[in-house]
Design an enzyme around this catalytic site. Structure first.
Site, PDB file in Angstrom:
ATOM      1  N   HIS A 150     -94.446  39.213 104.926  1.00  0.00           N
ATOM      2  CA  HIS A 150     -93.342  38.526 105.103  1.00  0.00           C
ATOM      3  C   HIS A 150     -93.460  37.200 104.577  1.00  0.00           C
ATOM      4  CE1 HIS A 150     -90.148  41.335 106.288  1.00  0.00           C
ATOM      5  NE2 HIS A 150     -91.185  41.784 106.944  1.00  0.00           N
ATOM      6  N   ASP A 157     -95.609  42.452 110.832  1.00  0.00           N
ATOM      7  CA  ASP A 157     -94.831  43.809 110.489  1.00  0.00           C
ATOM      8  C   ASP A 157     -94.654  43.878 109.197  1.00  0.00           C
ATOM      9  OD1 ASP A 157     -93.102  41.371 110.714  1.00  0.00           O
ATOM     10  OD2 ASP A 157     -91.500  42.823 110.270  1.00  0.00           O
ATOM     11  N   GLU A 158     -94.403  45.044 108.702  1.00  0.00           N
ATOM     12  CA  GLU A 158     -93.967  45.479 107.104  1.00  0.00           C
ATOM     13  C   GLU A 158     -94.913  44.738 106.270  1.00  0.00           C
ATOM     14  OE1 GLU A 158     -89.354  46.701 107.798  1.00  0.00           O
ATOM     15  OE2 GLU A 158     -89.915  44.424 107.394  1.00  0.00           O
ATOM     16  N   ASP A 185     -90.059  33.487 106.557  1.00  0.00           N
ATOM     17  CA  ASP A 185     -90.236  34.728 105.918  1.00  0.00           C
ATOM     18  C   ASP A 185     -90.162  34.683 104.447  1.00  0.00           C
ATOM     19  OD1 ASP A 185     -89.549  37.567 105.690  1.00  0.00           O
ATOM     20  OD2 ASP A 185     -88.672  37.445 107.829  1.00  0.00           O
TER      21      ASP A 185
END
Length: 760
Positions: free
Chosen positions: A262, A325-326, A200
């Site tokens: 990330h 994601d994100e 991450d």
């Protein structure tokens, strides 16, 4: 007298031996997760020195030794194996009709039979067998002389094939032994997937031989608070150790390598793979990052494919989680390479998707093609991978709610439900912010919220239900800086997850689950686990102020468990006074209270200072809105350091909003002291709250927040006279275990005696 002493000693020894069976939490059957079919029979099966173990196949040797070891340890005997059927035996038998994870148990007064078709099924039969025994078998040296189990017939298999837990080892790292410990609990609960979030923005936690720079630069995080975080990472030998342990417990380890968002931990050593070119710093800072992989740079895909080859060789799992994601696409909009790729692919905005969302779809599809085609694995991604369409074999992990999962299953994609909105984010608070440790998110994730979650959306067509292949709870670790805190957040919510994942809905019963939970919590205790017991709530201030002759305390907890208390400042134990529905007090005291389980385990102690106060007189002056502001540079971690501040600025501002959170950069620690006045409209008891480090009212320190807290977690009361009262607000701008204090608005709020809240 001698004979009396002998009888007394014998009575004591017998009492010790029989006390285990008489414990309230050991009464009845208390299996979690609830089996598919359970039929009570007459009688019990006693396990004693003459009990033998009979294997009808050599396939069951490993499971038989697991069973024998536990029973030997619990009893102090050495159970023997036999090849002859006797009237006092435990048989491990084969039933090829039970499927991969199914099992049967049949118990009468003469023998116990465990049936399975596979080693996994027999392992689960053994786990259920253990739960039929007293909880004390989990102790290190229990020596229970009267072991017995009730006569039952159990036929069982799981509702879902995928029953998972995710642990984030990036924001805070957990050792090999700490991960193994969670595998122990998972296997007891028949959970079969451990998803490790290995990369991450805050860290890269696994050695990649081809790119040693990843752990060299990104296994350590800058905290801006003197000491760095790390370096923390797993070697390949560490991972092999975890994998071997997990395999023995029938838990599949699923690695996650985040892409394309990330990804800051990759960009620190390889800034050329971003759209901006860096440079970047590895930081232990919460949140997500605008700098992501440049999908227009083909070198990104070369690096990712090389990494995933090594990951695939190391992890035997059929699954590989890609994240997805994100992903903040801000820089893709202006990046020449990304836009050139969009033109090459002839991408144009549609009603459903922007060009940049279609670029993400391209990147995800390209990685899925490599994962399925070259590596021979199935790709899992968070629900954002739905953007722009998906390859048929991709699995969607639905995390925001159930809508993403519904959409994926309706379109024929396998789905794993990990709904944050339904309590499956174990990092969220388990109770009121005022009494629980700092936690993530905007959702309360009480145990009952988790237990009542239904993974199959009610709007899903019946022919599409098969695409919901399982469910998973996610333990993001921003707020869990130790394994003890991690476990406090995970348990007992993981037990509720286990029943969601294994048991059919019609077998679930909340009240019965609470009964069974009491037994499993004793087992967790004996295994050395920390777990959450509902904190006493109701009174949510750190003190209780009254000005009249008496005050009433009224507390509650989320599971309606009994509470015990003291009034003299001593720490309550399980034998302390039981808290009544209403407690009337007439004098100042130190009130300590805790929730108690049936196993006599107490929650963390809450201390409430009950104070009879005279209202503090107001200043004899007119109210001024002006606020004095003093600023000092440097790191100030607690009250012992505030006095050392050398202020470079001393000025006057008109309001707290004039010099607030946007004026501070957590990368440059500093201290701000605001002082001024509030106008108190009536005499009475006021409640104050603030996220700042200190709040002083009328020269009394009411709030002290040297460590992480959230959502005005501290509330304190004081009696004030009507009129002008002075305040001082101390704000230390720094990272607190990865959370930037300047992300909060710098203010305080107070509640009038009438109940209305005011803001300064």
């Amino acid at each position: 007298m001698r004979r009396f002493l002998i009888y007394l000693i014998l009575y004591f020894l017998i009492s010790c031996q029989t006390s285990v069976e008489n414990k309230v939490y050991n009464s009845g059957i208390h299996i979690i997760p609830e089996p598919l079919q359970l039929e009570n029979q007459q009688g019990i099966f006693s396990i004693n020195r003459s009990t033998t173990l009979l294997l009808e196949s050599n396939n069951w040797q490993e499971e038989a030794y697991l069973l024998k070891k536990k029973l030997d340890n619990a009893s102090g005997w050495e159970l023997s194996f036999s090849d002859q059927l006797t009237n006092n035996c435990i048989r491990l038998r084969t039933d090829s009709n039970l499927g991969e994870e199914g099992y049967k148990i049949e118990v009468d007064k003469h023998q116990t039979s465990l049936f399975a078709a596979t080693k996994k099924g027999m392992f689960y039969a053994v786990q259920t067998f253990f739960q039929l025994l007293p909880a004390e078998i989990e102790g290190t040296m229990p020596k229970i002389k009267r072991l017995s189990i009730p006569a039952v017939k159990i036929t069982d298999n799981p509702r879902f094939g995928y029953r998972g837990v995710m642990i984030d080892v990036c924001r805070h790292f957990f050792t090999v032994e700490e991960i193994k410990k969670q595998i122990d609990a998972m296997s007891m609960l028949k959970l079969n997937r451990l998803h490790l979030h290995l990369t991450d923005n805050q860290g890269w936690r696994i050695v990649i031989d081809k790119y040693p720079q990843l752990v060299e630069y990104s296994a350590i995080g800058k905290t801006y608070n003197e000491a760095p975080y790390g370096p923390f990472y797993y070697t390949k030998e560490d991972i092999k150790d975890i994998l071997e342990y997990a395999d023995r417990h029938h838990v599949e380890i699923i690695p996650e390598i985040e892409f394309p968002g990330h990804s800051l931990s990759v960009l620190v050593p390889f800034p050329e793979l971003s759209c901006t070119g860096g440079p970047f710093t590895s930081e232990q800072v919460f949140g997500y990052e605008e700098n992501v992989f440049c999908v227009g740079n083909d070198s990104v895909f070369v690096l990712m494919e090389n990494i995933l080859r090594e990951i695939s060789e190391l992890f035997p799992s059929r699954y590989l989680h890609i994240g997805g994601d994100e992903c903040v696409k801000t820089y893709w909009k202006t990046c020449p390479r990304c836009q050139a790729l969009a033109r090459k692919l002839n991408l144009n905005p549609t009603k459903e998707h922007t060009v940049e969302e279609q670029l993400q779809s391209y990147a995800i599809k390209r990685m899925e093609h490599f994962i399925s085609g070259t590596l021979g694995k199935r790709m899992i991604g968070w629900e954002e991978i739905l953007e722009g369409g998906l390859p048929d074999e991709a699995i969607v992990m639905s995390w925001k709610g159930t809508e993403g999962g519904l959409k994926a299953a309706t379109s024929g994609h396998d789905v794993i439900m990990a709904s944050m909105a339904n309590g499956l984010y174990l990092c969220d608070a388990q109770g009121a912010n005022e009494v629980e440790p700092a936690a993530s998110g905007n959702y309360s994730s009480y145990l009952k919220n988790v237990y009542e979650f239904e993974p199959v959306p009610k709007d899903l067509a019946s022919d599409k239900i098969k695409y919901v292949i399982g469910t998973q709870a996610c333990m993001w670790s921003e707020w869990s800086s130790s394994a003890r805190l991690l476990e406090y957040m995970m348990y007992p919510r993981v037990l509720a997850l286990a029943e969601i994942a294994w048991s059919v809905p019609e077998k679930k019963n909340w009240n019965d689950f609470l009964r069974r939970l009491e037994n499993i919590q004793v087992r967790l205790d004996l295994k050395g686990f920390n777990y959450h017991i509902p904190m006493p709530e109701g009174e949510l201030t750190t003190n209780k102020v009254f000005t009249e002759d008496s005050v009433v305390l009224k507390l509650e907890n989320s599971r309606l468990l009994p509470m015990v208390y003291t009034l003299d400042g001593t720490t309550p134990d399980s034998k302390s006074l039981s808290l009544p529905e209403k407690l009337v007090l007439h004098n100042s005291c130190i009130f300590k209270v805790a929730t108690k389980t049936l196993g006599d385990k107490l929650s963390p102690i809450r201390t409430i200072h009950v104070e009879r106060q005279k209202p503090i007189p107001a200043l004899k002056k007119e109210y001024s809105e002006n606020i004095r502001l003093r600023l000092a540079n440097g790191l100030f971690k607690d009250e012992s350091e505030y006095a050392k501040a050398e202020f470079y600025k001393d000025t006057v501002i008109g309001s707290l909003s004039e010099y607030n959170k946007d004026k501070f950069d957590f990368k440059k620690p500093s201290l701000a002291v605001y002082s001024g006045e509030i106008e108190v409209p009536e005499t009475g008891v006021y409640t104050f709250k603030s996220n700042a480090d200190e709040l002083w009212i009328a020269e009394k320190r009411l709030i002290y927040n040297p460590t992480s807290s959230r959502y005005y977690a501290q509330k304190t009361q004081v009696a004030l006279e009507k009129g002008v009262q002075p305040f001082k607000l101390v704000f230390s701008n720094r990272l607190k275990d990865g959370f930037a204090s300047c992300w909060y608005i710098i203010d305080f709020q107070y509640q009038l005696p009438s109940g209305e809240w005011m803001k300064k």
